[in-house]
Structure formats: C-alpha cells, structure tokens
Design an enzyme around this catalytic site. Structure first.
Site, mmCIF file in Angstrom:
data_model
loop_
_atom_site.group_PDB
_atom_site.id
_atom_site.type_symbol
_atom_site.label_atom_id
_atom_site.label_comp_id
_atom_site.label_asym_id
_atom_site.label_seq_id
_atom_site.Cartn_x
_atom_site.Cartn_y
_atom_site.Cartn_z
ATOM 1 N N CYS A 1 8.580 -0.898 16.892
ATOM 2 C CA CYS A 1 9.038 0.434 16.480
ATOM 3 C C CYS A 1 10.087 0.991 17.426
ATOM 4 O O CYS A 1 10.914 1.795 17.035
ATOM 5 C CB CYS A 1 7.832 1.354 16.424
ATOM 6 S SG CYS A 1 6.840 1.214 17.902
ATOM 7 N N LYS B 1 -9.960 0.618 13.237
ATOM 8 C CA LYS B 1 -9.640 -0.182 12.052
ATOM 9 C C LYS B 1 -8.348 -0.932 12.315
ATOM 10 O O LYS B 1 -7.272 -0.355 12.420
ATOM 11 C CB LYS B 1 -9.485 0.699 10.813
ATOM 12 C CG LYS B 1 -9.608 -0.145 9.564
ATOM 13 C CD LYS B 1 -8.766 0.273 8.399
ATOM 14 C CE LYS B 1 -7.305 0.097 8.466
ATOM 15 N NZ LYS B 1 -6.789 -1.255 8.183
ATOM 16 N N GLY C 1 -9.999 -4.986 7.058
ATOM 17 C CA GLY C 1 -10.040 -5.145 5.611
ATOM 18 C C GLY C 1 -8.685 -5.540 5.082
ATOM 19 O O GLY C 1 -7.674 -5.356 5.757
ATOM 20 N N GLY D 1 -9.108 2.543 5.745
ATOM 21 C CA GLY D 1 -8.269 3.508 6.468
ATOM 22 C C GLY D 1 -8.270 4.840 5.739
ATOM 23 O O GLY D 1 -8.435 5.900 6.355
ATOM 24 N N GLU E 1 14.093 2.078 8.530
ATOM 25 C CA GLU E 1 13.525 1.092 9.441
ATOM 26 C C GLU E 1 13.438 -0.247 8.708
ATOM 27 O O GLU E 1 12.918 -0.316 7.599
ATOM 28 C CB GLU E 1 12.127 1.551 9.858
ATOM 29 C CG GLU E 1 11.520 0.661 10.897
ATOM 30 C CD GLU E 1 10.167 1.180 11.365
ATOM 31 O OE1 GLU E 1 9.338 1.509 10.514
ATOM 32 O OE2 GLU E 1 9.953 1.233 12.587
ATOM 33 N N GLU F 1 1.777 7.820 15.706
ATOM 34 C CA GLU F 1 2.877 7.016 16.285
ATOM 35 C C GLU F 1 3.510 6.305 15.113
ATOM 36 O O GLU F 1 2.893 5.404 14.532
ATOM 37 C CB GLU F 1 2.328 5.943 17.228
ATOM 38 C CG GLU F 1 1.763 6.447 18.510
ATOM 39 C CD GLU F 1 2.806 6.595 19.587
ATOM 40 O OE1 GLU F 1 4.014 6.565 19.271
ATOM 41 O OE2 GLU F 1 2.409 6.754 20.744
ATOM 42 N N GLY G 1 -7.112 -4.322 2.529
ATOM 43 C CA GLY G 1 -6.308 -3.254 1.934
ATOM 44 C C GLY G 1 -6.456 -1.955 2.685
ATOM 45 O O GLY G 1 -7.071 -1.907 3.745
ATOM 46 N N PRO G 2 -5.903 -0.882 2.120
ATOM 47 C CA PRO G 2 -5.922 0.410 2.831
ATOM 48 C C PRO G 2 -7.183 1.253 2.619
ATOM 49 O O PRO G 2 -7.276 2.343 3.180
ATOM 50 C CB PRO G 2 -4.710 1.131 2.235
ATOM 51 C CG PRO G 2 -4.540 0.553 0.873
ATOM 52 C CD PRO G 2 -5.073 -0.844 0.912
HETATM 53 P P1 NAD Z 1 1.402 0.459 7.911
HETATM 54 O O1 NAD Z 1 1.740 1.896 7.971
HETATM 55 O O2 NAD Z 1 1.614 -0.271 6.647
HETATM 56 O O3 NAD Z 1 -0.143 0.232 8.272
HETATM 57 C C1 NAD Z 1 -0.686 0.687 9.483
HETATM 58 C C2 NAD Z 1 -2.188 0.792 9.337
HETATM 59 O O4 NAD Z 1 -2.506 1.818 8.401
HETATM 60 C C3 NAD Z 1 -2.864 -0.468 8.810
HETATM 61 O O5 NAD Z 1 -4.078 -0.644 9.505
HETATM 62 C C4 NAD Z 1 -3.111 -0.132 7.355
HETATM 63 O O6 NAD Z 1 -4.195 -0.839 6.777
HETATM 64 C C5 NAD Z 1 -3.436 1.341 7.434
HETATM 65 N N1 NAD Z 1 -3.213 2.117 6.221
HETATM 66 C C6 NAD Z 1 -2.395 1.819 5.167
HETATM 67 N N2 NAD Z 1 -2.432 2.817 4.263
HETATM 68 C C7 NAD Z 1 -3.284 3.755 4.743
HETATM 69 C C8 NAD Z 1 -3.718 5.037 4.278
HETATM 70 N N3 NAD Z 1 -3.277 5.541 3.147
HETATM 71 N N4 NAD Z 1 -4.571 5.731 5.041
HETATM 72 C C9 NAD Z 1 -5.002 5.248 6.227
HETATM 73 N N5 NAD Z 1 -4.639 4.043 6.723
HETATM 74 C C10 NAD Z 1 -3.773 3.312 5.989
HETATM 75 O O7 NAD Z 1 2.205 -0.213 9.108
HETATM 76 P P2 NAD Z 1 2.385 -1.758 9.448
HETATM 77 O O8 NAD Z 1 3.244 -2.364 8.406
HETATM 78 O O9 NAD Z 1 1.096 -2.388 9.798
HETATM 79 O O10 NAD Z 1 3.215 -1.658 10.817
HETATM 80 C C11 NAD Z 1 4.562 -1.460 10.851
HETATM 81 C C12 NAD Z 1 4.905 0.004 11.060
HETATM 82 O O11 NAD Z 1 4.230 0.526 12.205
HETATM 83 C C13 NAD Z 1 6.371 0.226 11.328
HETATM 84 O O12 NAD Z 1 6.834 1.331 10.585
HETATM 85 C C14 NAD Z 1 6.427 0.530 12.809
HETATM 86 O O13 NAD Z 1 7.523 1.287 13.223
HETATM 87 C C15 NAD Z 1 5.152 1.245 13.014
HETATM 88 N N6 NAD Z 1 4.771 1.174 14.438
HETATM 89 C C16 NAD Z 1 4.903 2.292 15.214
HETATM 90 C C17 NAD Z 1 4.599 2.242 16.546
HETATM 91 C C18 NAD Z 1 4.753 3.446 17.420
HETATM 92 O O14 NAD Z 1 4.191 3.437 18.495
HETATM 93 N N7 NAD Z 1 5.458 4.467 17.010
HETATM 94 C C19 NAD Z 1 4.117 1.070 17.113
HETATM 95 C C20 NAD Z 1 4.002 -0.049 16.310
HETATM 96 C C21 NAD Z 1 4.322 0.025 14.966
#
Ligand code: NAD
Length: 487
Positions: A291, A181, A213, A219, A390, A257, A215-216
């Site tokens: 990140c 996803k 999609g 996921g 962050e 991650e 929205g969430p």
């Molecule tokens: P996010 O957490 O908002 O979303 C990540 C993914 O999760 C998206 O696909 C989103 O649709 C989905 N999602 C949202 N709510 C969900 C739920 N309740 N259940 C399941 N899935 C859900 O993150 P973002 O804004 O897309 O990305 C930025 C964040 O990602 C930053 O905090 C960054 O540090 C982190 N990041 C971490 C790494 C790493 O390797 N540690 C790498 C890249 C980004």
C-alpha cells in the site's frame, strides 16, 4: 510445510463450524498447497462470545505483568518457528524471501512483538492533571488508560504476518481481547499464530481467537457484531468504506489502514539516477503489492525522457520469479483475479493514450503462477485512471511536473494519502516538499521509515489512525478522566 489448518476459538483449535475447508493456492505455481478452515458466521459469533467473556470476566484487561509475560512467550514462540513461518509466508503470499530477512514480511514484525512488550512495561497508564478550582471547589483530576475492549482485527493478504502482528501485539499489550480474521488468500499466516498462541503461551482461552474463510462473510459479521467494541481493519479503500458503514449502527471505534497511490516526487536538482532507481525498484517490491509503494513518479518536464529511459532500464533488470530464490525482488501477484485486474488497468491506460514503455504483459519464461512483467507507463495525465487508482501490481506511471509547487500539487491530487517520497540535492528543499505532501509517511532522499516504533497510516481516504509505534498501541486504549474533591 507447517500448515495451520484449524481455527482458534476459546482456546481450542477447531475445524470450521460448518465442517468446510478451502484450498490455499501457491501464487508462484498455481498449485494447491493444502487447505484451511472455511469459517462462517457461527464461528464469528463463537469467537466474539469467547473474546467478550475473556474481556468481561477475567483479569486479562488489568494484569499488565501477565500480559507482558504472555507477549514475551509469543515472541519466543515466533523465534522458535521463524524458519517455518518464513517458508509459509513465501509459499502462500508469494513473498520474496529477501523481504522476510530483516524485513517487513517476517523478521521485523516478530521483533515488533518484543518492542510492544517493552512498551507495555514502561507505559505510563495514569497521568495527573493536578488540582483545579472548578465551580467554587478544588478538584484533583487525572487520566487513566484502559483497553478498548473486544477487537475485531481484519487483515489483507500482502504482508500477512506483519499486519496480523501489528494488530495482535499492541491489542494484547493494551489488554484487549481479539478476534483476528486473516485474509482469504493467506489463511495459514493467521492460523499459525493461533496454533503458537494455543501451544506455546499462557494467553488464556478466548483472549485470542483466529478465523479464516474463503469469502467476506466472517469479516462482515464481525464489523456489524454488537459485542465487538473496536475494528482494526487493513485492506482496500472500497472495503474500508463498507467496514465503516457496517460499524456505524453500533458506533464502534474504527481504525482503518487503506489503499495508497503514493507519489515519488523528483525535484529538478535531484540525482536522477538515484531517484529513478529508487522509484522503479520500489514498484517491483513484492510485485507492487504494497500500500505504501510510490507508484506515480513525478519528474521535471525537461528531464522526462531521460527519466523514462532510466526507469525502463531498471525495470528490465529487476530480478523476479520464484519467491523462494534469494536473489528475486519480486514474486507473483497473489491470484489470477489480481493479475487480470492489473492487466485491465494497464490496457485501459494504453487505450486512453499512455505509452507502455516496457512490460505490460505476462512473462514468457514464467508459464506457471500469476506473474506480471515490471511495467512502465509514460504519457500519463494526472487525472487518468492509472494515475488515480491503486493498481497493486508492478506498474509505474510517469508524470511530468513544472517545478516544486506543481509537483506538490500533483502529488496531492489523489484521494489517497498514505505514503510518498521526495528527492532533491538540497535536503531542506526536499523536507519542505515532504511537509507539503498530505500523507502519513514520506521518505526523504531514500530514507526508510518502517519500523516497530514508527507510526504508519494514512491521511484522506488512506485511513484513520496509526498502526505501530506508541500511537499504534494507544489506538487500542480508551481514556478515562477521573476527579475527586481536593483538600
Ligand atoms: P480487501 O479489502 O479485499 O480485503 C481485506 C480484508 O477484508 C480481507 O480479510 C477480506 O476478507 C476482508 N473483507 C472483505 N470484505 C469485507 C467486508 N465487507 N467486511 C469486512 N471484511 C471484509 O484487501 P486485499 O485485497 O486483501 O488487500 C489489498 C488492499 O489492502 C490494497 O488496497 C492495499 O492498499 C490495502 N493495504 C493497506 C495497507 C495499509 O497499511 N494502509 C497495508 C496493506 C494493504
């Protein structure tokens, strides 16, 4: 531009079950690039059912040679469409094209697929434990590795091809089946992979399913689904907590991650110019949307003012703007919402006493898109929100330390532990500090650790487990211990 608009479910490229699409916005201009399928929970259910069937009822989990062939086909397909993928990730993620070339936004992740195929070919799937005397008998024991099962891979927007492939390739090599996803903001980086898999590889129907999609919901549906065995999630720490909680009732294997607030520790004997240039340029990489970027610069108290001056000079010179321009290190933030978040965090820092040395506003010359100026904050206390949260924007906070132990203590004063950096003229002193930092990766004197063979992941609330490298592959494996009576 190539646009992957359809989902991949059970081998078919299909519109979303509800017939809905949503707009994919170019963050550099604010204009609509096109649309993507807006999947709902019915699509998630169909994708999981297909993945379950492919795992339970086909030879995919056990046929190593076939999987290796399929991965090599995928690698070739990615190479054949490399320039299309480059244009796609630059457009929808606002990723500077510079970061795609021999870099983490495209070229290296594509090579990671070949690296994983090689690993699959050479991997030792079974390990002998020898014969042991147990309860009056002799027993031969050994350990076999097996795929974890149906994987839900959920990814963020910032390095979409890298993170999609860092989950997909090792999961497939391990023999898992996958529902990928993609992030709402970068749907095509996921859907394009689905198209390539369907058109250019022998990967059987159901082995890979791709959803996007707005929205969430999808996921969420995947993380709670009883037929999903494992979740591989990359995203923010708050979302990671929700994922872990949603997976608890069905006790899934959960790989996370998450976010970071990395320290760049500059010790008192370091070459200040080199170290500050590294720290300041790093926060501008992809507009700070990484990140692992070190966003807290810890400098010796008696060199604080000099460090601030140097950092401001670097930030004011960083080339930024159109991500398709080869000379830019930094493009836009992903959305208006993300820019507003960065703005409010900087404003709150200023309101609580930090000095905005440079930046702190939208650039006058870039009226369209979601740009934000490279920003330097000094006078930051280690407990301040700007030193703890962050930001995910091009914002560097400067903090003063009083020697190596104090610097390490400050570096570790964070709920995150993803990545850090240390600078010292004495390599052993730098390594000592690096070892004391509680994080999954540390750059020593500017060293770059990223690569297909290098495990990446977090301590503390930056996550669980490792992505990439042998460790990243083994996340997708179960371990079975077997024994039989020995002669
Ligand atoms: P996010 O957490 O908002 O979303 C990540 C993914 O999760 C998206 O696909 C989103 O649709 C989905 N999602 C949202 N709510 C969900 C739920 N309740 N259940 C399941 N899935 C859900 O993150 P973002 O804004 O897309 O990305 C930025 C964040 O990602 C930053 O905090 C960054 O540090 C982190 N990041 C971490 C790494 C790493 O390797 N540690 C790498 C890249 C980004």
């Amino acid at each position: 531009m190539w646009r992957g608009e359809r989902l991949l479910i059970d081998g078919d490229l299909v519109p979303a079950a509800g017939g809905r699409t949503y707009e994919n916005v170019d963050p550099a201009t604010g204009e609509v690039l096109g649309t993507a399928a807006d999947a709902n929970t019915a699509d998630a259910d169909a994708a999981v059912a297909a993945a379950r069937q492919a795992f339970d009822a086909t030879g995919w989990p056990t046929d190593h040679a076939f999987r290796s062939r399929c991965l090599r086909q995928l690698h070739q397909a990615l190479l054949d469409r490399l320039e299309d993928l480059r244009a796609l990730v630059v457009a929808e993620a606002g990723a500077p094209v510079l970061l795609t070339r021999a870099g983490p936004q495209l070229d290296i992740p594509v090579e990671m697929v070949a690296w994983v195929a090689d690993l699959l070919d050479s991997y030792q799937w079974s390990r002998d434990l020898g014969v042991a005397e147990i309860m009056g008998g002799r027993h031969r024991r050994w350990v076999e590795r097996e795929p974890a099962g149906v994987v839900a891979a959920i990814t963020p927007y910032n390095f979409p091809i890298q993170i999609n492939l860092a989950k997909l390739a090792p999961a497939l090599a391990a023999g898992c089946t996958v529902v990928l996803k993609g992030a709402p903001e970068t749907p095509w980086s996921a859907l394009a992979l689905g198209e390539l898999i369907a058109a250019e590889t022998e990967i059987p129907p159901g082995v890979v399913n791709v959803l996007t999609g707005s929205g969430p919901e999808t996921g969420r549906a995947l993380t709670a689904h009883p037929d999903v065995d494992m979740i591989s999630f990359t995203g923010s720490t708050p979302t990671g907590r929700q994922v872990m909680a949603a997976a608890a009732p069905t006790v899934k294997k959960v790989f996370l991650e998450l976010g970071g607030k990395g320290p760049c520790v500059i010790l008192d004997d370091a070459d200040l110019k080199e170290a500050v240039t590294f720290a300041a340029a790093s926060v501008c990489v992809h507009a700070g949307q990484g990140c692992a970027i070190t966003t807290r610069m810890l400098v010796p108290a008696d060199r604080h003012d000099e460090a601030v001056e140097r950092a401001a000079a670097v930030l004011e010179r960083v080339p930024y703007g159109d991500p398709a321009d080869e000379s830019n290190l930094m493009g836009p933030l992903i959305s208006e919402a993300q820019r507003s978040r960065v703005e409010s965090l900087v404003e709150a820092a200023a309101a609580s006493g930090a000095t905005v040395v440079t930046g702190g506003s939208r650039p006058e010359h870039l009226r369209r898109g979601f740009f934000y100026r490279p920003t330097l904050l000094s006078g930051v206390g280690e407990a301040d929100a700007i030193a703890q949260e962050e930001v995910f924007g091009p914002v560097l906070a400067v903090l003063a330390h009083r020697g190596d132990d104090d610097a390490v203590r400050m570096a570790n004063n964070s709920l995150y532990g993803l990545a850090g950096a240390v600078f010292s003229a004495d390599p052993e002193r730098a390594r000592t500090a690096a070892r004391a930092i509680r994080s999954g990766a540390v750059s020593v004197n500017g060293g770059i650790y990223y690569g297909p063979d290098a495990p990446f992941g977090g301590y503390k609330q930056s996550g669980t487990g490792r992505e990439m490298g042998v460790a990243g592959f083994e996340e997708f494996l179960e371990m079975k211990t077997l024994a039989e009576p020995a002669e």
